[in-house]
Design an enzyme around this catalytic site. Structure first.
Site, short mmCIF file in Angstrom:
data_model
loop_
_atom_site.label_atom_id
_atom_site.label_comp_id
_atom_site.label_asym_id
_atom_site.label_seq_id
_atom_site.Cartn_x
_atom_site.Cartn_y
_atom_site.Cartn_z
N LYS A 39 0.77 -1.05 -0.01
CA LYS A 39 -0.05 -0.04 0.02
C LYS A 39 0.81 1.26 0.09
O LYS A 39 2.24 1.39 0.54
CB LYS A 39 -1.06 0.08 1.20
CG LYS A 39 -2.10 0.94 1.08
CD LYS A 39 -3.19 0.03 0.62
CE LYS A 39 -4.51 0.81 0.52
NZ LYS A 39 -5.45 0.08 -0.03
N GLY B 258 -21.39 5.37 5.38
CA GLY B 258 -20.70 5.84 4.30
C GLY B 258 -21.46 5.63 2.86
O GLY B 258 -21.73 4.39 2.52
N GLY C 3 -20.11 6.44 -0.13
CA GLY C 3 -19.15 6.66 -1.25
C GLY C 3 -19.33 5.97 -2.45
O GLY C 3 -20.45 5.28 -2.66
N VAL D 149 -18.21 2.79 -2.71
CA VAL D 149 -18.76 1.35 -2.38
C VAL D 149 -20.11 1.40 -1.82
O VAL D 149 -21.33 0.68 -2.12
CB VAL D 149 -17.90 0.68 -1.69
CG1 VAL D 149 -18.27 -0.78 -1.51
CG2 VAL D 149 -16.57 0.54 -2.40
P1 NAD Z 1 -15.17 6.85 -0.76
O1 NAD Z 1 -14.20 7.69 -0.30
O2 NAD Z 1 -15.95 6.87 -2.21
O3 NAD Z 1 -16.55 6.89 0.17
C1 NAD Z 1 -16.27 6.97 1.61
C2 NAD Z 1 -17.82 7.65 2.03
O4 NAD Z 1 -17.79 7.68 3.55
C3 NAD Z 1 -17.75 9.25 1.36
O5 NAD Z 1 -19.06 9.28 1.07
C4 NAD Z 1 -17.46 10.01 2.87
O6 NAD Z 1 -18.10 11.25 2.97
C5 NAD Z 1 -18.10 9.14 3.90
N1 NAD Z 1 -17.27 9.19 5.19
C6 NAD Z 1 -16.22 9.33 5.59
N2 NAD Z 1 -16.09 9.43 6.91
C7 NAD Z 1 -17.30 9.07 7.53
C8 NAD Z 1 -17.82 8.98 8.92
N3 NAD Z 1 -17.01 9.24 9.79
N4 NAD Z 1 -19.11 8.41 8.88
C9 NAD Z 1 -19.76 8.49 8.08
N5 NAD Z 1 -19.42 8.67 6.62
C10 NAD Z 1 -18.40 8.86 6.36
O7 NAD Z 1 -14.59 5.28 -0.53
P2 NAD Z 1 -15.07 4.04 -1.01
O8 NAD Z 1 -14.18 3.67 -2.11
O9 NAD Z 1 -16.48 3.85 -1.15
O10 NAD Z 1 -14.37 3.00 0.00
C11 NAD Z 1 -15.16 2.87 1.23
C12 NAD Z 1 -14.48 2.09 2.17
O11 NAD Z 1 -14.23 0.61 1.57
C13 NAD Z 1 -13.07 2.48 2.66
O12 NAD Z 1 -12.56 2.34 3.77
C14 NAD Z 1 -12.12 1.68 1.74
O13 NAD Z 1 -10.94 1.63 2.01
C15 NAD Z 1 -12.88 0.30 1.42
N6 NAD Z 1 -12.49 -0.27 0.35
C16 NAD Z 1 -12.76 0.36 -0.78
C17 NAD Z 1 -12.67 -0.70 -2.07
C18 NAD Z 1 -13.29 0.10 -3.49
O14 NAD Z 1 -13.14 -0.59 -4.37
N7 NAD Z 1 -13.49 1.41 -3.55
C19 NAD Z 1 -12.18 -1.85 -2.11
C20 NAD Z 1 -11.86 -2.30 -1.01
C21 NAD Z 1 -12.08 -1.61 0.51
#
Ligand code: NAD
Length: 351
Positions: free
Chosen positions: A79, A179, A181, A183
């Site tokens: 990472k 969250g 976002g 995912v």
């Molecule tokens: P993202 O940045 O698109 O979305 C994260 C969301 O969480 C945002 O909308 C943000 O406003 C919200 N957020 C942040 N802090 C918060 C809190 N304290 N309470 C509530 N909401 C909050 O990220 P993503 O790509 O959707 O990934 C989400 C999680 O999944 C992350 O931890 C990431 O590491 C993990 N993940 C993502 C992937 C992927 O394919 N994108 C793969 C494996 C793991």
């Protein structure tokens, strides 16, 4: 661009990267290359301190080793983090300097998109190194992994629900999603299509409003998400959300979500188990993303078939872990970590 290796007992190599010209401050952590090149995303975040960033990259890279091994991919775990605000401190030159650092590792680390990065940023990095994945174009370009991650998390919730609630049918089941976002939103769409009710929270008020109008979600405040009554809690925002402060508040039967490193510590897995809450290990549930990226790294011709088979295998793996945990009366997190460690020891002996 300057690279110095930091001492580490837990990782194969940890590189501090600085570049005075572009202001780049980054860390690349290679946890393990035992199963293959250390693959894992690049995160850009305004960390409070260097130590804070170091802790994050060490935890995340270890998680990547577990995740790739659980998904049966010939990849190790790595990472990278860039210290800085992605909205104000990112520049093409800074990304290119980071790309040169990746190039200097000659394929031991393969970078990809994570928080604070876009596919366009990865394309900029890829001008300096062939070891960047998650590209939107090119013959094997795998693009945004989030939809596959969301599908994997949805499958994980169904598997865990079937195991603990007696049915994977999510109609009228209540899922609390933290969250909205890339995912979390994709997961909510799938949950709604399956007939589940969703309770959501996000730091973005606009996103919450959108969830009400587009998804028929019920919204709650940021801290309220831990205490809402639901069948499933799906953390899809940040790590460390399962801790001594939040676990006593939970009123759910299952925890299964996308966020990396959901447990603050392994003892928190025991606390969930003691409370009778089934925890589906994050690095098994959220493996869809690395599976998707792997199609690009491994140059898989039949990517769609590969992804479908791997997602199915992840559900089978999760089911085996939940069964073994029940038999041993321990947290699935302990079983999952032990299974990966065993798999890696066996592979080492066979080499
Ligand atoms: P993202 O940045 O698109 O979305 C994260 C969301 O969480 C945002 O909308 C943000 O406003 C919200 N957020 C942040 N802090 C918060 C809190 N304290 N309470 C509530 N909401 C909050 O990220 P993503 O790509 O959707 O990934 C989400 C999680 O999944 C992350 O931890 C990431 O590491 C993990 N993940 C993502 C992937 C992927 O394919 N994108 C793969 C494996 C793991």
């Amino acid at each position: 661009m300057d690279m110095t290796q930091l001492p580490s007992d837990s990782h194969e190599a940890v590189h501090k990267v600085t570049d005075a010209e572009t202001g780049l401050r980054a860390i690349i952590a290679i946890h393990s290359t035992q199963n293959g090149p250390a693959a894992g995303g690049l995160r850009m975040k305004p960390y409070d301190s260097f130590e804070d960033a170091l802790g994050d990259v060490l935890r995340l890279s270890r998680g990547m080793t577990l995740k790739s091994a659980a998904a049966g991919l010939p990849l190790g775990g790595g990472k990278a983090v860039i210290l800085g605000n992605p909205d104000t401190e990112k520049s093409p030159a800074l990304l290119r300097a980071f790309g040169q650092a990746v190039a200097a590792l000659h394929g031991r680390y393969i970078t990809a998109e994570d928080m604070g990065m876009t596919p366009a940023d990865i394309a900029e990095i890829a001008t300096q190194t062939q070891y960047a994945a998650g590209l939107q174009s090119g013959s094997f370009g795998s693009g945004d992994p989030s939809p596959i991650t969301a599908q994997g998390v949805f499958n994980g919730i169904r598997t865990a629900a079937a195991f603990r609630l007696g049915s994977g049918d999510l109609r009228r089941r209540v899922v609390a999603v933290q969250g909205l976002g890339h995912v979390g939103w994709g997961l909510c769409k799938r949950l709604r299509a399956a007939g589940a009710e969703i309770i959501v929270t996000d730091i973005s008020a606009a996103r919450m409003k959108q969830a009400v109008t587009c998804l028929g979600a019920r919204t709650v405040d940021l801290t309220e998400i831990y205490s809402v009554e639901a069948d499933v809690f799906a953390p899809c925002a940040i790590g460390g959300v399962l801790n001594p402060h939040t676990i006593p508040q939970l009123r759910v039967t299952v925890v299964a979500g996308a966020a990396n490193n959901q447990l603050a510590n392994m003892e928190d897995a025991d606390a969930l188990h003691a409370r009778g809450i089934l925890y589906a290990p994050d690095f098994v549930v959220n493996g869809g993303g690395i599976v998707n990226v792997a199609t690009e790294i491994l140059k898989i011709e039949t990517a769609e078939k590969f992804v479908a088979e791997k997602l199915k295998a992840l559900s089978t793996t999760l089911n085996s872990i939940l069964n073994a945990a029940k038999q041993q009366n321990v947290s699935p997190a302990r079983v999952a970590e032990a299974a990966v460690a065993q798999k890696m020891r066996t592979a080492q002996v066979a080499e």
